[in-house]
Design a protein around this motif. Structure first.
Motif, PDB file in Angstrom:
ATOM      1  N   GLN A  78     -15.818  -2.165  -7.348  1.00 51.43           N
ATOM      2  CA  GLN A  78     -14.860  -1.069  -7.504  1.00 51.43           C
ATOM      3  C   GLN A  78     -14.351  -0.610  -6.140  1.00 51.43           C
ATOM      4  O   GLN A  78     -13.156  -0.349  -5.964  1.00 51.43           O
ATOM      5  CB  GLN A  78     -15.502   0.103  -8.254  1.00 51.43           C
ATOM      6  CG  GLN A  78     -14.527   1.242  -8.454  1.00 51.43           C
ATOM      7  CD  GLN A  78     -15.180   2.501  -8.989  1.00 51.43           C
ATOM      8  OE1 GLN A  78     -16.384   2.663  -8.915  1.00 51.43           O
ATOM      9  NE2 GLN A  78     -14.374   3.397  -9.528  1.00 51.43           N
ATOM     10  N   GLU A  79     -15.247  -0.522  -5.170  1.00 51.28           N
ATOM     11  CA  GLU A  79     -14.844  -0.080  -3.838  1.00 51.28           C
ATOM     12  C   GLU A  79     -13.870  -1.074  -3.194  1.00 51.28           C
ATOM     13  O   GLU A  79     -12.894  -0.680  -2.554  1.00 51.28           O
ATOM     14  CB  GLU A  79     -16.072   0.110  -2.947  1.00 51.28           C
ATOM     15  CG  GLU A  79     -15.745   0.777  -1.644  1.00 51.28           C
ATOM     16  CD  GLU A  79     -16.978   1.100  -0.807  1.00 51.28           C
ATOM     17  OE1 GLU A  79     -16.798   1.253   0.411  1.00 51.28           O
ATOM     18  OE2 GLU A  79     -18.085   1.201  -1.354  1.00 51.28           O
ATOM     19  N   ILE A  80     -14.133  -2.383  -3.376  1.00 50.17           N
ATOM     20  CA  ILE A  80     -13.212  -3.397  -2.840  1.00 50.17           C
ATOM     21  C   ILE A  80     -11.848  -3.243  -3.508  1.00 50.17           C
ATOM     22  O   ILE A  80     -10.808  -3.264  -2.840  1.00 50.17           O
ATOM     23  CB  ILE A  80     -13.777  -4.819  -3.040  1.00 50.17           C
ATOM     24  CG1 ILE A  80     -14.973  -5.049  -2.116  1.00 50.17           C
ATOM     25  CG2 ILE A  80     -12.699  -5.873  -2.779  1.00 50.17           C
ATOM     26  CD1 ILE A  80     -15.710  -6.359  -2.360  1.00 50.17           C
ATOM     27  N   CYS A  81     -11.848  -3.090  -4.824  1.00 51.55           N
ATOM     28  CA  CYS A  81     -10.591  -2.915  -5.559  1.00 51.55           C
ATOM     29  C   CYS A  81      -9.827  -1.707  -5.033  1.00 51.55           C
ATOM     30  O   CYS A  81      -8.630  -1.788  -4.726  1.00 51.55           O
ATOM     31  CB  CYS A  81     -10.893  -2.756  -7.051  1.00 51.55           C
ATOM     32  SG  CYS A  81      -9.433  -2.390  -8.061  1.00 51.55           S
ATOM     33  N   MET A  82     -10.511  -0.580  -4.919  1.00 48.48           N
ATOM     34  CA  MET A  82      -9.853   0.644  -4.462  1.00 48.48           C
ATOM     35  C   MET A  82      -9.355   0.505  -3.018  1.00 48.48           C
ATOM     36  O   MET A  82      -8.270   0.990  -2.679  1.00 48.48           O
ATOM     37  CB  MET A  82     -10.813   1.830  -4.600  1.00 48.48           C
ATOM     38  CG  MET A  82     -11.066   2.186  -6.064  1.00 48.48           C
ATOM     39  SD  MET A  82     -12.359   3.409  -6.321  1.00 48.48           S
ATOM     40  CE  MET A  82     -11.695   4.815  -5.490  1.00 48.48           C
ATOM     41  N   THR A  83     -10.127  -0.183  -2.185  1.00 47.07           N
ATOM     42  CA  THR A  83      -9.712  -0.393  -0.800  1.00 47.07           C
ATOM     43  C   THR A  83      -8.460  -1.261  -0.732  1.00 47.07           C
ATOM     44  O   THR A  83      -7.526  -0.967   0.021  1.00 47.07           O
ATOM     45  CB  THR A  83     -10.859  -1.029   0.018  1.00 47.07           C
ATOM     46  OG1 THR A  83     -11.999  -0.176  -0.052  1.00 47.07           O
ATOM     47  CG2 THR A  83     -10.469  -1.227   1.470  1.00 47.07           C
ATOM     48  N   PHE A  84      -8.440  -2.338  -1.540  1.00 44.64           N
ATOM     49  CA  PHE A  84      -7.237  -3.184  -1.581  1.00 44.64           C
ATOM     50  C   PHE A  84      -6.026  -2.373  -2.052  1.00 44.64           C
ATOM     51  O   PHE A  84      -4.955  -2.440  -1.441  1.00 44.64           O
ATOM     52  CB  PHE A  84      -7.444  -4.391  -2.503  1.00 44.64           C
ATOM     53  CG  PHE A  84      -7.992  -5.613  -1.814  1.00 44.64           C
ATOM     54  CD1 PHE A  84      -7.370  -6.157  -0.709  1.00 44.64           C
ATOM     55  CD2 PHE A  84      -9.129  -6.240  -2.293  1.00 44.64           C
ATOM     56  CE1 PHE A  84      -7.862  -7.293  -0.074  1.00 44.64           C
ATOM     57  CE2 PHE A  84      -9.636  -7.375  -1.673  1.00 44.64           C
ATOM     58  CZ  PHE A  84      -9.000  -7.895  -0.563  1.00 44.64           C
ATOM     59  N   LEU A  85      -6.190  -1.607  -3.126  1.00 43.99           N
ATOM     60  CA  LEU A  85      -5.059  -0.833  -3.650  1.00 43.99           C
ATOM     61  C   LEU A  85      -4.606   0.238  -2.670  1.00 43.99           C
ATOM     62  O   LEU A  85      -3.410   0.458  -2.483  1.00 43.99           O
ATOM     63  CB  LEU A  85      -5.424  -0.208  -5.002  1.00 43.99           C
ATOM     64  CG  LEU A  85      -5.628  -1.186  -6.160  1.00 43.99           C
ATOM     65  CD1 LEU A  85      -5.963  -0.436  -7.444  1.00 43.99           C
ATOM     66  CD2 LEU A  85      -4.407  -2.078  -6.370  1.00 43.99           C
ATOM     67  N   HIS A  86      -5.553   0.901  -2.021  1.00 43.13           N
ATOM     68  CA  HIS A  86      -5.238   1.951  -1.049  1.00 43.13           C
ATOM     69  C   HIS A  86      -4.454   1.390   0.146  1.00 43.13           C
ATOM     70  O   HIS A  86      -3.584   2.066   0.695  1.00 43.13           O
ATOM     71  CB  HIS A  86      -6.530   2.618  -0.573  1.00 43.13           C
ATOM     72  CG  HIS A  86      -6.325   3.663   0.473  1.00 43.13           C
ATOM     73  ND1 HIS A  86      -5.832   4.923   0.189  1.00 43.13           N
ATOM     74  CD2 HIS A  86      -6.534   3.640   1.821  1.00 43.13           C
ATOM     75  CE1 HIS A  86      -5.745   5.614   1.306  1.00 43.13           C
ATOM     76  NE2 HIS A  86      -6.165   4.872   2.311  1.00 43.13           N
ATOM     77  N   ASN A  87      -4.778   0.153   0.538  1.00 42.57           N
ATOM     78  CA  ASN A  87      -4.141  -0.458   1.707  1.00 42.57           C
ATOM     79  C   ASN A  87      -2.982  -1.387   1.370  1.00 42.57           C
ATOM     80  O   ASN A  87      -2.389  -1.988   2.270  1.00 42.57           O
ATOM     81  CB  ASN A  87      -5.192  -1.238   2.519  1.00 42.57           C
ATOM     82  CG  ASN A  87      -6.144  -0.309   3.233  1.00 42.57           C
ATOM     83  OD1 ASN A  87      -5.796   0.327   4.209  1.00 42.57           O
ATOM     84  ND2 ASN A  87      -7.370  -0.213   2.720  1.00 42.57           N
ATOM     85  N   ALA A  88      -2.650  -1.526   0.088  1.00 43.37           N
ATOM     86  CA  ALA A  88      -1.623  -2.487  -0.331  1.00 43.37           C
ATOM     87  C   ALA A  88      -0.296  -2.293   0.400  1.00 43.37           C
ATOM     88  O   ALA A  88       0.384  -3.265   0.746  1.00 43.37           O
ATOM     89  CB  ALA A  88      -1.411  -2.410  -1.842  1.00 43.37           C
ATOM     90  N   GLY A  89       0.071  -1.057   0.685  1.00 37.01           N
ATOM     91  CA  GLY A  89       1.332  -0.776   1.368  1.00 37.01           C
ATOM     92  C   GLY A  89       1.395  -1.317   2.785  1.00 37.01           C
ATOM     93  O   GLY A  89       2.472  -1.489   3.344  1.00 37.01           O
ATOM     94  N   LYS A  90       0.243  -1.617   3.370  1.00 34.28           N
ATOM     95  CA  LYS A  90       0.197  -2.145   4.741  1.00 34.28           C
ATOM     96  C   LYS A  90       0.349  -3.661   4.781  1.00 34.28           C
ATOM     97  O   LYS A  90       0.521  -4.238   5.847  1.00 34.28           O
ATOM     98  CB  LYS A  90      -1.133  -1.762   5.412  1.00 34.28           C
ATOM     99  CG  LYS A  90      -1.370  -0.263   5.511  1.00 34.28           C
ATOM    100  CD  LYS A  90      -2.758   0.012   6.089  1.00 34.28           C
ATOM    101  CE  LYS A  90      -3.079   1.483   6.102  1.00 34.28           C
ATOM    102  NZ  LYS A  90      -4.456   1.740   6.585  1.00 34.28           N
TER     103      LYS A  90
END
Length: 200
Positions: A78-90
């Motif tokens: 879940q943390e990896i998923c959230m980290t990917f989604l949080h940083n997707a704009g970069k």
């Protein structure tokens, strides 16, 4: 001088452990069993995970949340998923496509494969890690990492590498993505290790 030497040795041993994990054969090695962990998921945990998987939405990290807080101690998806989604704009467009496709691949795979495997924790962990590797490779993690080195490395945190889990699988694949990615990741982990060591 001695502190720097100790930090360097610690970083090298951590990275050797991380790199070396790829060669572990789950069938030959005994499952890890902390005192609080049983070798199997309870029927209640299995039913709860299955119910969660059925009810999790197709968007977001709900499917990955189903694997948190159970007796097998599978944490990090879940943390990896959230980290990917949080940083997707970069990420560039290729990186964004990787994130969308890889997360969808893993979510669908977890839904379909969970009910088909034994309730032994080692089997569940092996399924999770194998699925993670398959989806990352199928959707070109290395290509996305090479084009987005800075943001990819920024997402890896030293403390997430303990205990062995989904972050270590991610790092294992990243370390095989060519010298530029490997050097940037190694430099970042070394720096974080020194900062953590200095804070102790």
């Amino acid at each position: 001088m001695l502190v720097k030497l100790a930090v360097a040795l610690l970083v090298l041993s951590v990275l050797e452990q991380v790199v070396g994990l790829d060669t572990i054969d789950f069938h030959d090695s005994p499952p890890e069993k902390p005192l609080s962990q049983k070798g199997r998921l309870s029927l209640q945990n299995t039913a709860e995970i299955q119910h969660c998987l059925v009810n999790a939405g197709d968007v977001g990290c709900g499917v990955f949340e189903c694997f948190e807080n159970n007796s097998c101690e599978i944490r990090g998806l879940q943390e990896i998923c959230m980290t990917f989604l949080h940083n997707a704009g970069k990420f560039d467009s290729q990186g964004k496509s990787f994130i969308k496709d890889a997360l969808k691949c893993m979510a669908n795979g977890l839904r379909h494969k969970f009910s088909c495997i034994s309730r032994k924790c080692v089997s569940i962990k092996e399924m999770v890690f194998q699925l993670q590797r398959e989806c990352y490779i199928k959707h070109n993690l290395c290509s996305a990492a090479k084009e987005n080195v800075a943001v990819m490395v920024e997402m890896i945190h030293f403390q997430d590498l303990f205990p062995k889990g989904p972050y270590v699988e991610l790092v294992n694949i990243l370390l095989s993505c060519g010298e530029e990615v490997k050097e940037a990741l190694t430099r970042s982990v070394r720096l974080q290790c020194e900062q953590n060591w200095g804070a102790l």
